[in-house]
Design an enzyme around this catalytic site. Structure first.
Site, PDB file in Angstrom:
ATOM      1  N   HIS A  98      -0.361  10.588  -0.166  1.00  0.00           N
ATOM      2  CA  HIS A  98       0.087   9.457   0.629  1.00  0.00           C
ATOM      3  C   HIS A  98       1.589   9.649   0.850  1.00  0.00           C
ATOM      4  O   HIS A  98       2.343   9.849  -0.123  1.00  0.00           O
ATOM      5  CB  HIS A  98      -0.127   8.149  -0.116  1.00  0.00           C
ATOM      6  CG  HIS A  98      -1.537   7.655  -0.136  1.00  0.00           C
ATOM      7  ND1 HIS A  98      -2.591   8.413  -0.554  1.00  0.00           N
ATOM      8  CD2 HIS A  98      -2.058   6.438   0.229  1.00  0.00           C
ATOM      9  CE1 HIS A  98      -3.711   7.693  -0.467  1.00  0.00           C
ATOM     10  NE2 HIS A  98      -3.422   6.498   0.010  1.00  0.00           N
ATOM     11  N   ASP A 142      -9.272   3.245   4.303  1.00  0.00           N
ATOM     12  CA  ASP A 142      -8.357   3.041   3.167  1.00  0.00           C
ATOM     13  C   ASP A 142      -9.013   2.213   2.049  1.00  0.00           C
ATOM     14  O   ASP A 142      -9.523   2.782   1.091  1.00  0.00           O
ATOM     15  CB  ASP A 142      -7.043   2.408   3.636  1.00  0.00           C
ATOM     16  CG  ASP A 142      -5.856   2.743   2.743  1.00  0.00           C
ATOM     17  OD1 ASP A 142      -6.018   3.524   1.792  1.00  0.00           O
ATOM     18  OD2 ASP A 142      -4.748   2.232   3.003  1.00  0.00           O
ATOM     19  N   ASP A 143      -8.962   0.881   2.172  1.00  0.00           N
ATOM     20  CA  ASP A 143      -9.553  -0.028   1.177  1.00  0.00           C
ATOM     21  C   ASP A 143     -10.344  -1.097   1.919  1.00  0.00           C
ATOM     22  O   ASP A 143      -9.920  -2.255   2.023  1.00  0.00           O
ATOM     23  CB  ASP A 143      -8.434  -0.665   0.339  1.00  0.00           C
ATOM     24  CG  ASP A 143      -7.598   0.380  -0.373  1.00  0.00           C
ATOM     25  OD1 ASP A 143      -8.032   0.879  -1.417  1.00  0.00           O
ATOM     26  OD2 ASP A 143      -6.516   0.709   0.151  1.00  0.00           O
ATOM     27  N   GLU A 192       3.861   5.923   4.492  1.00  0.00           N
ATOM     28  CA  GLU A 192       3.176   4.636   4.724  1.00  0.00           C
ATOM     29  C   GLU A 192       4.282   3.567   4.707  1.00  0.00           C
ATOM     30  O   GLU A 192       4.618   3.018   5.746  1.00  0.00           O
ATOM     31  CB  GLU A 192       2.131   4.372   3.629  1.00  0.00           C
ATOM     32  CG  GLU A 192       1.392   3.036   3.786  1.00  0.00           C
ATOM     33  CD  GLU A 192       0.461   2.696   2.600  1.00  0.00           C
ATOM     34  OE1 GLU A 192       0.610   3.296   1.513  1.00  0.00           O
ATOM     35  OE2 GLU A 192      -0.404   1.802   2.776  1.00  0.00           O
ATOM     36  N   HIS A 247      -9.980   9.203   4.154  1.00  0.00           N
ATOM     37  CA  HIS A 247      -8.998   8.391   3.419  1.00  0.00           C
ATOM     38  C   HIS A 247      -9.647   7.063   3.065  1.00  0.00           C
ATOM     39  O   HIS A 247      -9.579   6.099   3.823  1.00  0.00           O
ATOM     40  CB  HIS A 247      -7.744   8.194   4.284  1.00  0.00           C
ATOM     41  CG  HIS A 247      -6.631   7.462   3.605  1.00  0.00           C
ATOM     42  ND1 HIS A 247      -5.311   7.562   4.013  1.00  0.00           N
ATOM     43  CD2 HIS A 247      -6.615   6.622   2.533  1.00  0.00           C
ATOM     44  CE1 HIS A 247      -4.550   6.801   3.238  1.00  0.00           C
ATOM     45  NE2 HIS A 247      -5.321   6.212   2.339  1.00  0.00           N
TER      46      HIS A 247
END
Ligand code: HPA
Ligand code: ZN
Length: 326
Positions: free
Chosen positions: A188, A269-270, A191, A8
């Site tokens: 996703h 993730d980021d 979340e 991810h």
């Protein structure tokens, strides 16, 4: 440091401020911040949308195949240094097409990096094409039809961007078509959105993994279904704290997931926006939740088992893990 798979990570979310400025200069475009430091200090988020605004602004400077190649190679170097042996990268074609960057430019640049990563770092990788859920179902279908000419360059389709108000059900048709074309699916869900969205991702989109899924624990029947169907969850601890899904790492439920017998994995993730790559996520969780070595090994084992790779590759990575775990 244990070998693991990262399942991810948004390639556009690995865009570090230094590289944003370097590519902006190469392409002769303006960054609306005076310096790397000023840009980085803007990375304070109150929720998912406040992050997405900066995330979409950052990728504005990406124009050429070389840009996408350089972006992915920078990520592979960081990931490899953090013990990642296999990585599956999300990319957001609609965000680039909307800026006038052709689909081919995006996927060809990323595909070349995917091939190069094995040679440079011994790191295997693949691409997952995501649909932006705050755009229409018609737009998703349009980009999917366009992507089919490059169907050999990605392994799965996913669903990302603003979750609340954009349930998985909105994308049933395009996910049906993607599965009919032979792609596996992820989404996703859970979340910021409710457990109902996780149910929809499983029942309507027939996903092989849930991305995030942390709100699943609010619904005990859903926890049972995730266990029964052995659906992995790609959890992103630093992301969840930065976007205020949990008020602190001590509140995070990833250890609870393991206690419940869920198939959880740790991911970044980021990472350029959330303060760390995958091993940094392990370190944060280890410190806040007192993870045991056995639990850490289990998280790594889960990541390899949940990867979209064949059985012989899995066996090879699992034996690498067992060797380094002693
Ligand atoms: N959630 C939803 N969409 C995203 C994310 C995320 O964490 N990162 C990039 N797009
Ligand atoms: Zn994500």
């Amino acid at each position: 440091m244990l070998p693991k798979a990262e399942l991810h990570v948004h390639i556009e979310g690995t865009f570090e401020p230094e590289l944003i400025f370097a590519i902006a200069e190469r392409n002769r475009v303006e960054v609306p911040y005076p310096s790397v430091e000023a840009l980085r200090s803007a990375y304070q988020f109150s929720d998912l949308q406040s992050f997405l605004n900066l995330y979409y602004a950052g990728m504005n400077v990406l124009k050429t195949e070389q840009d996408f190649f350089d972006l992915a190679m920078a990520y592979f170097a960081k990931a490899s240094a953090q013990g990642v042996v296999h990585s599956e990268l999300f990319f957001d074609p609609q965000a680039h097409i909307a800026r006038g960057v052709p689909f081919e430019v995006v996927i060809n640049g990323l595909d070349q990096a995917v091939r190069q990563s094995k040679q440079t770092h011994g790191l295997s990788s693949s691409l997952i094409m995501c649909f932006l859920r705050d755009l229409t179902a018609e737009s998703a279908m349009e980009v999917f039809n366009q992507s089919l000419a490059h169907g050999d360059k990605f392994v799965a389709v996913g669903l990302d961007s603003a979750e609340v108000g954009n349930p998985p059900s909105k994308f049933k048709n395009v996910f049906d078509k993607a599965r009919a074309e032979g792609f596996v699916t992820v989404a996703h869900a859970g979340e910021e959105g409710p457990p109902e969205y996780v149910w929809q991702a499983i029942d309507l989109l027939k996903v092989s993994r849930i991305d995030h899924g942390v709100r699943s624990l609010e619904d005990s029947k859903l926890v049972e279904a995730l266990k029964e169907q052995a659906i992995p969850l790609t959890v992103c601890p630093l992301s969840n704290v930065k976007l205020k899904v949990f008020s602190s790492m001590a509140e995070h439920n990833i250890k609870k997931m393991l206690d419940l017998g869920l198939n959880a994995t740790v991911n970044s993730d980021d990472p350029a926006y959330f303060g760390g790559y995958v091993e940094d996520n392990f370190t944060a969780v280890r410190q806040a939740l007192n993870l045991s070595k056995a639990e850490e090994i289990q998280l790594c084992r889960n990541s390899i088992n949940a990867a979209f790779i064949d059985a012989s590759e899995k066996a090879q990575y699992l034996s690498q893990l067992e060797k380094s775990a002693v």
